[in-house]
Motif scaffolding. Structure first.
Motif, PDB file in Angstrom:
ATOM      1  N   PRO A 282       3.873   6.556  10.601  1.00 60.66           N
ATOM      2  CA  PRO A 282       3.651   5.253  11.221  1.00 60.66           C
ATOM      3  C   PRO A 282       4.309   4.115  10.477  1.00 60.66           C
ATOM      4  CG  PRO A 282       1.667   6.027  10.119  1.00 60.66           C
ATOM      5  CD  PRO A 282       2.638   7.160  10.127  1.00 60.66           C
ATOM      6  N   ASP A 283       4.429   4.217   9.118  1.00 59.75           N
ATOM      7  CA  ASP A 283       4.970   3.129   8.338  1.00 59.75           C
ATOM      8  C   ASP A 283       5.302   3.647   6.945  1.00 59.75           C
ATOM      9  OD1 ASP A 283       4.175   0.817   6.211  1.00 59.75           O
ATOM     10  OD2 ASP A 283       5.133  -0.030   7.991  1.00 59.75           O
ATOM     11  N   PRO A 284       6.506   3.363   6.424  1.00 58.12           N
ATOM     12  CA  PRO A 284       6.857   3.874   5.094  1.00 58.12           C
ATOM     13  C   PRO A 284       5.912   3.395   4.003  1.00 58.12           C
ATOM     14  CG  PRO A 284       8.812   3.099   6.257  1.00 58.12           C
ATOM     15  CD  PRO A 284       7.623   2.662   7.071  1.00 58.12           C
ATOM     16  N   GLY A 285       5.448   2.145   4.091  1.00 56.29           N
ATOM     17  CA  GLY A 285       4.513   1.640   3.091  1.00 56.29           C
ATOM     18  C   GLY A 285       3.218   2.414   3.100  1.00 56.29           C
ATOM     19  N   ILE A 286       2.732   2.751   4.274  1.00 59.86           N
ATOM     20  CA  ILE A 286       1.524   3.560   4.383  1.00 59.86           C
ATOM     21  C   ILE A 286       1.771   4.940   3.793  1.00 59.86           C
ATOM     22  CG2 ILE A 286      -0.108   4.627   5.978  1.00 59.86           C
ATOM     23  CD1 ILE A 286      -0.376   1.589   5.683  1.00 59.86           C
ATOM     24  N   ALA A 287       2.936   5.514   4.076  1.00 53.92           N
ATOM     25  CA  ALA A 287       3.263   6.839   3.547  1.00 53.92           C
ATOM     26  C   ALA A 287       3.261   6.833   2.019  1.00 53.92           C
ATOM     27  CB  ALA A 287       4.625   7.289   4.074  1.00 53.92           C
ATOM     28  N   ARG A 288       3.790   5.770   1.426  1.00 58.34           N
ATOM     29  CA  ARG A 288       3.799   5.682  -0.041  1.00 58.34           C
ATOM     30  C   ARG A 288       2.379   5.636  -0.583  1.00 58.34           C
ATOM     31  NH1 ARG A 288       3.697   1.815  -4.147  1.00 58.34           N
ATOM     32  NH2 ARG A 288       3.370   0.119  -2.664  1.00 58.34           N
ATOM     33  N   LEU A 289       1.504   4.873   0.062  1.00 55.89           N
ATOM     34  CA  LEU A 289       0.127   4.770  -0.394  1.00 55.89           C
ATOM     35  C   LEU A 289      -0.626   6.089  -0.224  1.00 55.89           C
ATOM     36  CD1 LEU A 289      -0.673   1.199   0.935  1.00 55.89           C
ATOM     37  CD2 LEU A 289      -0.464   1.889  -1.454  1.00 55.89           C
ATOM     38  N   VAL A 290      -0.335   6.799   0.864  1.00 55.27           N
ATOM     39  CA  VAL A 290      -0.946   8.121   1.040  1.00 55.27           C
ATOM     40  C   VAL A 290      -0.557   9.028  -0.120  1.00 55.27           C
ATOM     41  CG1 VAL A 290      -0.918  10.220   2.447  1.00 55.27           C
ATOM     42  CG2 VAL A 290      -1.156   7.986   3.546  1.00 55.27           C
ATOM     43  N   ARG A 291       0.721   8.988  -0.491  1.00 53.40           N
ATOM     44  CA  ARG A 291       1.171   9.830  -1.595  1.00 53.40           C
ATOM     45  C   ARG A 291       0.472   9.433  -2.900  1.00 53.40           C
ATOM     46  NH1 ARG A 291       3.847  14.753  -2.427  1.00 53.40           N
ATOM     47  NH2 ARG A 291       2.862  15.013  -4.444  1.00 53.40           N
ATOM     48  N   LEU A 292       0.319   8.152  -3.140  1.00 56.82           N
ATOM     49  CA  LEU A 292      -0.376   7.693  -4.339  1.00 56.82           C
ATOM     50  C   LEU A 292      -1.839   8.162  -4.344  1.00 56.82           C
ATOM     51  CD1 LEU A 292       0.904   4.029  -4.773  1.00 56.82           C
ATOM     52  CD2 LEU A 292       1.337   5.949  -6.312  1.00 56.82           C
ATOM     53  N   ILE A 293      -2.473   8.069  -3.202  1.00 51.35           N
ATOM     54  CA  ILE A 293      -3.861   8.525  -3.104  1.00 51.35           C
ATOM     55  C   ILE A 293      -3.978   9.980  -3.510  1.00 51.35           C
ATOM     56  CG2 ILE A 293      -5.672   9.107  -1.421  1.00 51.35           C
ATOM     57  CD1 ILE A 293      -4.927   6.480   0.042  1.00 51.35           C
TER      58      ILE A 293
END
Length: 210
Positions: free
Chosen positions: A192-203
């Motif tokens: 849905p959004d690259p920024g969201i994808a980055r945060l998912v990976r951090l989580i």
């Protein structure tokens, strides 16, 4: 009066659509009938009150948002690892984004549950059962971590989705072109959004052990 179970399900689905679009105040029998394209008064034949309508929506929404078992089996084909947890978490975020209506309706139901005891009891029962099933699935599949790992992922991802659906600009400005490219690959197509994808990976990296 004999009631049609398929008609009841269609009416509850229409109630979920109304909730997502109009909010809890907009959820009336008249609005549900209009959304479902049925004669006025139909909903009142299936639900005894607005409380009953809210409770039925709370009972049905987790069924509507549940993944297809065949898709789960396909997603689980790689061996258990933190990478697989990351892939599964990205997949959950993509599914919730595709089912945006259902997620927004769930947020409305959660808020309304603070005022409606029957709805609160139904949502608590259904969501607790889902979480316990997810914990069993995670542990039985040999994925890294334990029950608390799943609980923390649940809390973190739900918090992220609330931000993404209600205040989508909260984190997107921090994204760099390099992060966007890298996390887009990690998340797979349809993210849905690259920024969201980055945060998912951090989580996943911060919560799930190696």
């Amino acid at each position: 009066m004999v009631r049609n179970p398929e008609r009841r399900t269609a009416l509850v689905d229409s109630a979920i659509e109304v909730l997502a679009r109009e909010g809890a105040r907009g959820l009336t029998f008249r609005a549900v009938d209009a959304e479902a394209g049925v004669p006025a008064g139909t909903s009142s034949n299936y639900f005894s009150s607005r409380d009953d309508l809210f409770t039925q929506a709370g009972r049905h929404i987790h069924v509507r948002m549940a993944p297809d078992p065949a898709e789960v089996a396909e997603a689980m084909r790689p061996g258990p690892s933190r990478e697989l947890v990351a892939s599964l978490t990205h997949w959950v975020v993509r599914r919730m984004t595709a089912e945006r209506t259902g997620y927004l309706a769930m947020l409305e139901l959660r808020l309304e549950a603070t005022r409606r005891p029957a709805l609160r009891a139904e949502l608590t029962r259904a969501l607790r059962a889902d979480l316990e099933a997810n914990i069993r699935f995670h542990v039985d599949s040999g994925l890294p971590g334990d029950a608390d790992t799943v609980r923390l992922l649940y809390l973190a991802v739900n918090g992220l989705l609330v931000e993404a659906f209600t205040l989508p600009g909260m984190f997107g400005e921090e994204e760099t072109a390099e992060q966007s490219s890298t996390e887009g690959e990690l998340a797979g197509s349809g993210s849905p959004d690259p920024g969201i994808a980055r945060l998912v990976r951090l989580i996943v990296d911060r919560i799930v052990p190696t």
